[in-house]
Write a protein that holds these residues in place. Structure first.
Motif, PDB file in Angstrom:
ATOM      1  N   LYS A 119      33.384  34.275  19.262  1.00 37.65           N
ATOM      2  CA  LYS A 119      34.719  33.775  19.751  1.00 37.65           C
ATOM      3  C   LYS A 119      35.383  34.959  20.360  1.00 37.65           C
ATOM      4  CE  LYS A 119      35.158  29.919  16.471  1.00 37.65           C
ATOM      5  NZ  LYS A 119      35.750  29.455  15.440  1.00 37.65           N
ATOM      6  N   GLU A 132      40.353  31.242  25.900  1.00 37.71           N
ATOM      7  CA  GLU A 132      39.595  31.443  24.647  1.00 37.71           C
ATOM      8  C   GLU A 132      38.164  30.762  24.914  1.00 37.71           C
ATOM      9  OE1 GLU A 132      39.606  30.276  20.067  1.00 37.71           O
ATOM     10  OE2 GLU A 132      41.391  30.088  21.205  1.00 37.71           O
ATOM     11  N   LYS A 184      38.940  35.956  22.663  1.00 42.14           N
ATOM     12  CA  LYS A 184      39.879  35.574  23.277  1.00 42.14           C
ATOM     13  C   LYS A 184      40.907  36.626  24.070  1.00 42.14           C
ATOM     14  CE  LYS A 184      44.396  33.124  22.115  1.00 42.14           C
ATOM     15  NZ  LYS A 184      45.333  32.436  21.249  1.00 42.14           N
TER      16      LYS A 184
END
Length: 41
Positions: free
Chosen positions: A7, A14, A9
């Motif tokens: 993940k 994102e 961002k």
């Protein structure tokens, strides 16, 4: 078989990437790293 979950961002963007293909993950991380390096110059 391993699962990879990344993940990331940056600001309002994102990204989530899931895969069990380590070569695919490696290639994507290289592309992201290169894009971030170019952006910071």
């Amino acid at each position: 078989m391993s699962d990879y979950i990344f993940k990331m961002k940056k600001g309002d963007i994102e990204i989530e990437l899931k895969s069990d293909d380590s070569k695919f993950i490696e290639d994507q991380l290289d592309k992201w790293r290169d894009a971030l390096i170019k952006e910071d110059k």
